[in-house]
Design an enzyme around this catalytic site. Structure first.
Site, mmCIF file in Angstrom:
data_model
loop_
_atom_site.group_PDB
_atom_site.id
_atom_site.type_symbol
_atom_site.label_atom_id
_atom_site.label_comp_id
_atom_site.label_asym_id
_atom_site.label_seq_id
_atom_site.Cartn_x
_atom_site.Cartn_y
_atom_site.Cartn_z
ATOM 1 N N HIS A 53 -59.881 0.453 -75.197
ATOM 2 C CA HIS A 53 -60.104 -0.603 -74.207
ATOM 3 C C HIS A 53 -61.402 -0.266 -73.470
ATOM 4 O O HIS A 53 -61.678 0.914 -73.210
ATOM 5 C CB HIS A 53 -58.978 -0.625 -73.153
ATOM 6 N N CYS A 71 -55.728 1.550 -65.667
ATOM 7 C CA CYS A 71 -54.786 0.790 -66.492
ATOM 8 C C CYS A 71 -53.571 0.336 -65.684
ATOM 9 O O CYS A 71 -52.947 -0.673 -66.001
ATOM 10 C CB CYS A 71 -54.265 1.635 -67.652
HETATM 11 N N1 ARG Z 1 -50.088 2.135 -74.433
HETATM 12 C C1 ARG Z 1 -50.920 1.090 -73.915
HETATM 13 C C2 ARG Z 1 -51.639 0.393 -75.054
HETATM 14 O O1 ARG Z 1 -52.030 1.072 -75.982
HETATM 15 C C3 ARG Z 1 -51.896 1.644 -72.924
HETATM 16 C C4 ARG Z 1 -52.700 0.588 -72.232
HETATM 17 C C5 ARG Z 1 -53.728 1.142 -71.310
HETATM 18 N N2 ARG Z 1 -54.343 0.134 -70.542
HETATM 19 C C6 ARG Z 1 -55.662 0.009 -70.307
HETATM 20 N N3 ARG Z 1 -56.048 -0.889 -69.474
HETATM 21 N N4 ARG Z 1 -56.538 0.761 -70.911
HETATM 22 O O2 ARG Z 1 -51.808 -0.803 -75.063
#
Ligand code: ARG
Length: 273
Positions: A167, A261
């Site tokens: 992300h 996150c």
């Molecule tokens: N386990 C989640 C995923 O892989 C973690 C999300 C993390 N969120 C972020 N905004 N980077 O989607």
């Protein structure tokens, strides 16, 4: 240099049902132990830090069976009173989208629905008058045009290339309206060139900082809340005049998430931009 903190309104989701029982990014290992109670206590510390800084924290009710719902940044993109709902890449997270959408609607935001995969503020970051939009792993490139149409900010595509930084908010932090910190290696050569052009004074993070999710940080323009383990980045930010506040989210990191996150910025209108 003096820096002004702006008071913010955040949405968070208590990790009541947090677990790592599937793997949709390289950080997740369903066979590794996770201390769920510690995850809740660490999350409460993050919420307390925001309250102590004078920010408002709203909470969405966690839903059983949605272990990643704690990552509120992926629940939407909220700018100028408009909320764009999300569409997850992975079926394991799909049911989070309507839960967050219902919250935004009840809170009175003007709703927009995504036409393509769009993982909200995980990949969409407002810097001043630009939207930086990540793609490569989660948010579809096609969604960037819709974001520009809905919000009316120029959207700049950022191509992510390292699966650990899947992300945009794991590879780049917005520090204030003009400045960012980022890990150059997480971006394609073209995106790196764009970042150098737009942000010649950016803070460059080290791989060691990024590997503890140090860039998954939340800034109010003056205070930067970041993972406690990102000590080199914290020192670099202090050199620039920011106040850094370290928080240990070791358990949530096992799902690939950090402070940012867990935090969705709710931008009501121009005044709170
Ligand atoms: N386990 C989640 C995923 O892989 C973690 C999300 C993390 N969120 C972020 N905004 N980077 O989607």
């Amino acid at each position: 240099m003096t820096m002004d903190a702006t008071s913010q309104r955040f949405l968070m989701c208590r990790p009541t049902y947090f677990a790592v029982d599937y793997a949709i990014n390289p950080w997740m290992d369903p066979t590794a132990p996770v201390d769920a109670d510690l995850a809740v206590r660490q999350w409460e510390q993050l919420r307390q830090i925001y309250r102590d800084l004078g920010h408002t924290v709203e909470e969405i009710t966690p839903v059983p069976g949605l272990p990643d719902m704690v990552f509120a940044a992926n629940g939407g993109t909220v700018i100028d009173g408009k909320a764009m709902a999300v569409q997850f890449r992975d079926p394991q997270r799909a049911d989070e989208a309507p839960a967050y959408r219902a919250w935004f609607e009840a809170a009175g935001f003007e709703m927009y629905d995504p036409k393509h995969v769009n993982e909200g503020e995980g990949d969409i970051l407002l810097v001043g008058d630009y939207l930086l939009a990540g793609t490569g792993f989660r948010t579809a490139h096609a969604s960037h045009a819709q974001l520009q149409e809905v919000f009316g900010y120029p959207v700049i595509t950022m191509q992510l290339v390292d699966p650990r930084f899947y992300h945009l908010d794991t590879a780049l932090t917005v520090l204030d309206e003009r400045t960012v910190a980022y890990l150059p290696e997480a971006f394609s050569p073209g995106s790196r060139a764009v970042l150098r052009r737009l942000f010649p004074d950016a803070v460059h993070a080290t791989m060691a900082d990024a590997e503890v999710l140090g860039l998954n940080a939340v800034s109010d323009g003056r205070h930067v809340v970041l993972p406690a383990q990102a000590t080199t980045l914290a020192a670099a930010l202090r050199d620039r005049g920011y106040e850094t506040i370290g928080v240990d989210l070791s358990e949530l990191r096992k799902a690939g998430g950090g402070p940012k996150c867990c935090t969705l910025r709710l931008r009501q209108g121009k005044a709170s931009k």
